[in-house]
Design a protein around this motif. Structure first.
Motif, PDB file in Angstrom:
ATOM      1  N   CYS A   1     -95.843  70.441 -50.342  1.00 31.00           N
ATOM      2  CA  CYS A   1     -96.448  71.499 -50.863  1.00 31.00           C
ATOM      3  C   CYS A   1     -96.930  70.992 -52.340  1.00 31.00           C
ATOM      4  CB  CYS A   1     -95.483  72.663 -51.152  1.00 31.00           C
ATOM      5  SG  CYS A   1     -96.026  74.167 -51.889  1.00 31.00           S
ATOM      6  N   PHE A   2     -96.226  70.395 -52.968  1.00 34.05           N
ATOM      7  CA  PHE A   2     -97.319  69.813 -54.114  1.00 34.05           C
ATOM      8  C   PHE A   2     -98.400  69.226 -53.954  1.00 34.05           C
ATOM      9  CE2 PHE A   2     -97.853  66.683 -57.303  1.00 34.05           C
ATOM     10  CZ  PHE A   2     -97.858  67.337 -58.562  1.00 34.05           C
ATOM     11  N   SER A   3     -98.318  68.013 -53.150  1.00 33.76           N
ATOM     12  CA  SER A   3     -99.442  67.442 -52.757  1.00 33.76           C
ATOM     13  C   SER A   3    -100.763  68.225 -52.535  1.00 33.76           C
ATOM     14  CB  SER A   3     -99.295  66.293 -51.524  1.00 33.76           C
ATOM     15  OG  SER A   3     -98.384  65.431 -52.007  1.00 33.76           O
ATOM     16  N   MET A   4    -100.508  69.300 -51.577  1.00 33.08           N
ATOM     17  CA  MET A   4    -101.673  70.211 -51.039  1.00 33.08           C
ATOM     18  C   MET A   4    -102.023  70.975 -52.404  1.00 33.08           C
ATOM     19  SD  MET A   4    -100.325  71.232 -47.208  1.00 33.08           S
ATOM     20  CE  MET A   4    -101.850  72.276 -47.017  1.00 33.08           C
TER      21      MET A   4
ATOM     22  N   LYS B   1    -100.193  72.090 -63.463  1.00 33.40           N
ATOM     23  CA  LYS B   1    -100.499  73.515 -62.578  1.00 33.40           C
ATOM     24  C   LYS B   1    -100.054  73.293 -61.195  1.00 33.40           C
ATOM     25  CE  LYS B   1    -104.779  74.639 -64.947  1.00 33.40           C
ATOM     26  NZ  LYS B   1    -106.258  74.673 -65.081  1.00 33.40           N
ATOM     27  N   ALA B   2    -100.337  72.179 -60.573  1.00 34.80           N
ATOM     28  CA  ALA B   2     -99.557  72.002 -59.450  1.00 34.80           C
ATOM     29  C   ALA B   2     -98.149  72.174 -59.277  1.00 34.80           C
ATOM     30  CB  ALA B   2    -100.214  70.763 -58.463  1.00 34.80           C
TER      31      ALA B   2
ATOM     32  N   SER C   1     -92.212  75.240 -55.465  1.00 37.14           N
ATOM     33  CA  SER C   1     -91.868  75.210 -56.622  1.00 37.14           C
ATOM     34  C   SER C   1     -91.495  76.494 -57.013  1.00 37.14           C
ATOM     35  CB  SER C   1     -92.937  74.612 -57.918  1.00 37.14           C
ATOM     36  OG  SER C   1     -93.121  73.421 -57.581  1.00 37.14           O
ATOM     37  N   ARG C   2     -92.130  77.602 -56.766  1.00 37.34           N
ATOM     38  CA  ARG C   2     -91.832  78.872 -57.199  1.00 37.34           C
ATOM     39  C   ARG C   2     -90.573  79.541 -56.428  1.00 37.34           C
ATOM     40  NH1 ARG C   2     -97.879  79.938 -57.110  1.00 37.34           N
ATOM     41  NH2 ARG C   2     -97.478  80.911 -55.011  1.00 37.34           N
ATOM     42  N   LEU C   3     -90.314  78.878 -55.154  1.00 41.88           N
ATOM     43  CA  LEU C   3     -89.214  79.342 -54.523  1.00 41.88           C
ATOM     44  C   LEU C   3     -87.938  78.956 -55.282  1.00 41.88           C
ATOM     45  CD1 LEU C   3     -87.937  80.629 -51.912  1.00 41.88           C
ATOM     46  CD2 LEU C   3     -88.389  78.130 -51.029  1.00 41.88           C
TER      47      LEU C   3
END
Length: 141
Positions: free
Chosen positions: A58-61, A119-120, A127-129
């Protein structure tokens, strides 16, 4: 709204039992997990490993999106997430996820890269989860 599913089945007791996990896409299909794969060196997967893979991808995207918005395109982004599972007073708890990021981005300055990475880290849905401390090291290759 996009919904994705994952499923798990468990048979037996905690230490002598075993389970399987599957994903909607079929990439994981009846993949084995057990007490041994979670707390020892058993063959199979475990929830923390799956969370780490989800966070890293998720972070990479998200970083790719933010870089694109800033007019940059990465040749490569390699992210490893390390999820910590600790025994606390409340029981076993995922207490942190640490991101190690190495990126090759032609023409990127260190400051612009760090800004995009931050920001990512803050904005990716995983991250938010996570209700855990999320740390990161990010470096241009």
């Amino acid at each position: 709204m996009i919904k994705r599913t994952g499923s798990a089945e468990w048979k037996g007791g905690l230490k002598d039992g075993h389970g399987t996990v599957s994903t909607q896409s079929g990439v994981l299909s009846d993949t084995q997990y057990s007490f041994g794969t979670r707390f020892e060196a058993g063959k199979g997967t475990n929830p923390e490993e799956l969370i780490a893979a989800a966070h890293a991808s998720c972070f990479s995207m998200a970083l790719s999106l933010i870089l694109g918005e800033a007019g940059m395109t990465a040749d490569s982004i390699r992210t490893t997430a390390t999820v910590a599972l600790e025994k606390t007073d409340a029981g076993f708890t995922v207490t942190s996820s640490h991101l190690e990021v190495r990126a090759t981005i032609p023409g990127a300055s260190e400051s612009k890269f760090q800004e995009a990475a931050a920001k990512a880290k803050a904005g990716c849905p995983i991250s938010r989860l996570l209700n855990a401390a999320i740390t990161m090291n990010a470096a241009l290759a």
